[in-house]
Design a protein around this motif. Structure first.
Motif, mmCIF file in Angstrom:
data_model
loop_
_atom_site.group_PDB
_atom_site.id
_atom_site.type_symbol
_atom_site.label_atom_id
_atom_site.label_comp_id
_atom_site.label_asym_id
_atom_site.label_seq_id
_atom_site.Cartn_x
_atom_site.Cartn_y
_atom_site.Cartn_z
ATOM 1 N N LEU A 48 1.001 -1.380 -0.400
ATOM 2 C CA LEU A 48 0.174 -0.099 0.000
ATOM 3 C C LEU A 48 0.813 1.429 -0.060
ATOM 4 N N ILE A 49 1.932 1.673 1.002
ATOM 5 C CA ILE A 49 2.877 2.769 0.992
ATOM 6 C C ILE A 49 3.454 2.929 -0.129
ATOM 7 N N LEU A 50 4.005 1.753 -0.930
ATOM 8 C CA LEU A 50 5.004 1.081 -2.370
ATOM 9 C C LEU A 50 3.537 2.636 -3.176
ATOM 10 N N LEU A 51 2.024 1.690 -3.268
ATOM 11 C CA LEU A 51 1.503 2.152 -4.657
ATOM 12 C C LEU A 51 1.071 3.388 -4.030
ATOM 13 N N ASN A 52 0.962 3.627 -3.033
ATOM 14 C CA ASN A 52 0.630 5.364 -3.071
ATOM 15 C C ASN A 52 2.080 6.259 -3.140
ATOM 16 N N VAL A 53 3.261 5.761 -3.105
ATOM 17 C CA VAL A 53 4.579 6.875 -3.404
ATOM 18 C C VAL A 53 3.613 6.869 -5.034
ATOM 19 N N VAL A 54 4.200 5.460 -5.059
ATOM 20 C CA VAL A 54 4.468 5.608 -7.107
ATOM 21 C C VAL A 54 2.570 6.026 -7.123
ATOM 22 N N THR A 55 1.701 6.213 -6.930
ATOM 23 C CA THR A 55 0.898 7.040 -7.212
ATOM 24 C C THR A 55 0.351 8.176 -7.331
ATOM 25 N N ARG A 56 1.042 8.627 -6.238
ATOM 26 C CA ARG A 56 1.046 10.223 -5.910
ATOM 27 C C ARG A 56 2.349 11.457 -6.961
ATOM 28 N N ALA A 105 2.890 10.300 -10.097
ATOM 29 C CA ALA A 105 2.570 10.330 -11.554
ATOM 30 C C ALA A 105 1.286 10.514 -11.242
ATOM 31 N N ARG A 106 0.949 11.779 -10.013
ATOM 32 C CA ARG A 106 0.445 12.926 -9.706
ATOM 33 C C ARG A 106 -1.295 12.070 -10.837
ATOM 34 N N PHE A 107 -1.048 10.474 -9.866
ATOM 35 C CA PHE A 107 -2.591 10.593 -10.029
ATOM 36 C C PHE A 107 -2.544 9.722 -8.705
ATOM 37 N N PRO A 108 -3.324 10.259 -8.018
ATOM 38 C CA PRO A 108 -2.988 9.585 -6.165
ATOM 39 C C PRO A 108 -4.339 8.829 -5.925
ATOM 40 N N ILE A 109 -4.714 7.715 -5.279
ATOM 41 C CA ILE A 109 -5.504 6.552 -5.430
ATOM 42 C C ILE A 109 -6.006 7.240 -3.943
ATOM 43 N N TYR A 110 -6.923 7.841 -3.884
ATOM 44 C CA TYR A 110 -7.636 8.592 -2.004
ATOM 45 C C TYR A 110 -7.782 7.645 -1.457
ATOM 46 N N TRP A 111 -8.070 6.447 -1.368
ATOM 47 C CA TRP A 111 -8.437 5.073 -0.632
ATOM 48 C C TRP A 111 -6.961 4.488 0.567
ATOM 49 N N ILE A 112 -6.024 5.051 -0.115
ATOM 50 C CA ILE A 112 -4.566 4.412 0.468
ATOM 51 C C ILE A 112 -4.138 4.818 1.418
ATOM 52 N N ASP A 113 -4.281 5.929 1.768
ATOM 53 C CA ASP A 113 -4.047 6.110 2.971
ATOM 54 C C ASP A 113 -4.350 5.558 3.897
ATOM 55 N N GLU A 114 -6.429 5.647 4.029
ATOM 56 C CA GLU A 114 -7.217 5.066 5.497
ATOM 57 C C GLU A 114 -6.828 3.372 5.080
#
Length: 202
Positions: free
Chosen positions: A38-46, A48-57
């Motif tokens: 989840l953390i790696l996916l959050n870093v990659v998507t942010r 790429a300027r396409f953050p996934i909003y539910w990853i943090d929760e």
């Protein structure tokens, strides 16, 4: 006959604790892999300027489950913190008594937490309400079964199940440790965990 029943109950507690510890080991590994992903996916998507909003929760709840499951496992592995400034000055017999009292307090805390979770989650009241969370909240002002998470939109009671699970598992682990401290069963090293003599602090 009573002695045989007592012996079988002791073995049942030890086996239940060992089985729980094995499940907790697998759950901890899975949750750690999930949290890392989840953390790696959050870093990659942010990036790429396409953050996934539910990853943090998702990561927050993953850490919560990791914390409670890990705390339960640490109870059985005797890796919980202990203040030994007083007990190390006692005789061996008194040290044993202090350890039994300490383990007994863990069991008492676990039982109290189970009772608190039953009062909080109110399974009897929910059954009387026909498993209708809205009806239960209208009667008791307990909104546990009507609340949902902000971004995942999951029922919060599902995520809060970690508390009663932790309470039950910690109580079972505490009972197993107390049986060992009372020398009613032989102390065996936990399977799947490589612990040195310096790893345990209690």
């Amino acid at each position: 006959m009573p002695a045989m029943r007592a012996f079988s109950v002791r073995r049942l507690v030890i086996r239940a604790s060992s089985a729980l510890l094995a499940v907790e080991r697998i759950a901890l590994m899975g949750l750690m892999y999930l949290l890392t992903g989840l953390i790696l996916l959050n870093v990659v998507t942010r990036y790429a300027r396409f953050p996934i909003y539910w990853i943090d929760e998702s990561a927050v709840y993953c850490v919560v489950w990791l914390t409670f499951i890990g705390a339960s496992a640490m109870t059985r592995l005797r890796l919980d913190f202990a203040v030994t400034m007083l007990t190390e000055r006692l005789s061996l017999q008194h040290q044993k008594i202090a350890k039994v009292i300490s383990t007994g307090l863990v069991v008492v805390f676990g039982i109290a937490l189970i009772a608190t979770c039953v009062l909080w989650m109110d399974p009897i009241g929910l059954a009387r309400a026909g498993f209708d969370g809205r009806k239960l909240s209208a009667e008791t002002f307990n909104f546990l079964y009507t609340e949902r998470t902000q971004t995942l939109n999951w029922p919060t009671w599902v995520l809060y199940l970690t508390l009663p699970i932790f309470a039950v598992s910690m109580t079972i682990h505490g009972l197993a440790s107390m049986l060992e401290d009372l020398e009613l069963v032989p102390r065996v090293p936990p399977k799947g965990f490589q612990l040195s003599e310096l790893d345990g602090v209690n």
